[in-house]
Write an enzyme that holds these catalytic residues in place. Structure first.
Site, PDB file in Angstrom:
ATOM      1  N   SER A  19      -5.133  -8.009   8.764  1.00  0.00           N
ATOM      2  CA  SER A  19      -4.511  -8.985   7.864  1.00  0.00           C
ATOM      3  C   SER A  19      -4.169 -10.236   8.646  1.00  0.00           C
ATOM      4  CB  SER A  19      -3.234  -8.384   7.266  1.00  0.00           C
ATOM      5  OG  SER A  19      -2.491  -9.356   6.552  1.00  0.00           O
ATOM      6  N   TYR A  60       4.854  -4.033   7.940  1.00  0.00           N
ATOM      7  CA  TYR A  60       3.485  -4.426   7.598  1.00  0.00           C
ATOM      8  C   TYR A  60       2.901  -5.282   8.717  1.00  0.00           C
ATOM      9  CZ  TYR A  60      -0.468  -5.951   4.749  1.00  0.00           C
ATOM     10  OH  TYR A  60      -1.734  -6.187   4.279  1.00  0.00           O
TER      11      TYR A  60
END
Length: 251
Positions: free
Chosen positions: A143, A156
């Site tokens: 990501s 995350y």
């Protein structure tokens, strides 16, 4: 895309980037194992692939459980005889976004278990099989949050930075074994994770788009194209790389 007849596992393939990747592989005549923790979602994607004259098999697995990942790869090899490509896409976000001091232990543990440990399990077991075969290819879904700071999103961000690091380390270790390992780093992409964020904070829609030079979110299909390209024989000299698809956000 040179992926015809390759045996491909895509985790978290019941929706979003995983579903798009599974369909894109099948479109280019790969044989796809559609894996997800929810069987009905995986079956829906597999049915769509079959309706389009592609080949797909459903296998349920929770990547946070080592024995389930082990079963996934064992069954794939038993069914097809080999494993050419492992796409580690399964991932979750925290239930509550909060600053580090207020971050819940539940959100830390659950996200790390799936996004980081799950990728490790999948890589470990896929690599074991690929070494036996003498070749293989792994594409990890990281990501933009694994390349730059992500506010109120510690687990995350930590997990995606870890995926980038694991990708590079493993790629270096297995380059001489004819196993390539790369990652894609999507920016804000239309997905269940983004929908979840915007359902809680509708005001974030315009704020997020304001920091994307292209002024729009990415599409799962656009990420899928990069995944299939990295997994194809068109990229035989690429390993240990992170491909950023973010509409210019990182600029």
């Amino acid at each position: 895309m040179q992926v015809k007849d390759k045996i491909v596992i895509v985790t978290g393939a019941g929706s979003g980037i995983g579903a798009a990747a599974a369909k894109h592989f099948a479109k280019h005549q790969a044989k796809v194992v559609v894996s997800d923790v929810k069987e009905e979602k995986a079956q829906k994607i597999a049915d769509e692939i079959k309706d389009a004259k592609g080949e797909a098999t459903v296998m349920v697995a929770n990547v946070a459980k080592f024995n389930e990942v082990e079963d996934l790869i064992t069954k794939t090899v038993s069914h097809y005889g080999r494993l050419d490509v492992m796409v580690n896409n399964a991932g979750i976000g925290p239930k509550n976004m909060a600053r580090t001091g207020d971050y819940t232990l539940e959100d830390w543990d659950s996200v790390i278990a799936v996004n980081q440990t799950g990728v490790f399990y999948c890589m470990k077991l896929a690599i074991k099989q690929m070494v036996k075969q003498g070749e293989g290819n792994i594409v990890n879904i990281a990501s933009l949050a694994g390349l730059k700071a992500s506010l109120n999103n510690l687990s995350y961000s930590a997990s995606k930075f870890a995926v980038v690091g694991m990708t590079k380390s493993a790629a270096l270790e297995y380059a001489t074994k004819n196993i390539r390992i790369n990652a894609v780093c999507p920016g804000y992409t239309e997905s269940a994770l983004l929908d979840k964020l915007l359902s809680v904070r509708p005001d974030m829609d315009q704020r997020l788009k304001s920091v994307i030079p292209m002024k729009r979110y990415g599409l799962a299909e656009e990420i899928a194209e990069a995944v299939v390209w990295l997994a194809s024989d068109s990229t035989k000299f690429i390993t240990g790389q992170t491909i950023t698809l973010d509409g210019g956000t990182s600029l």
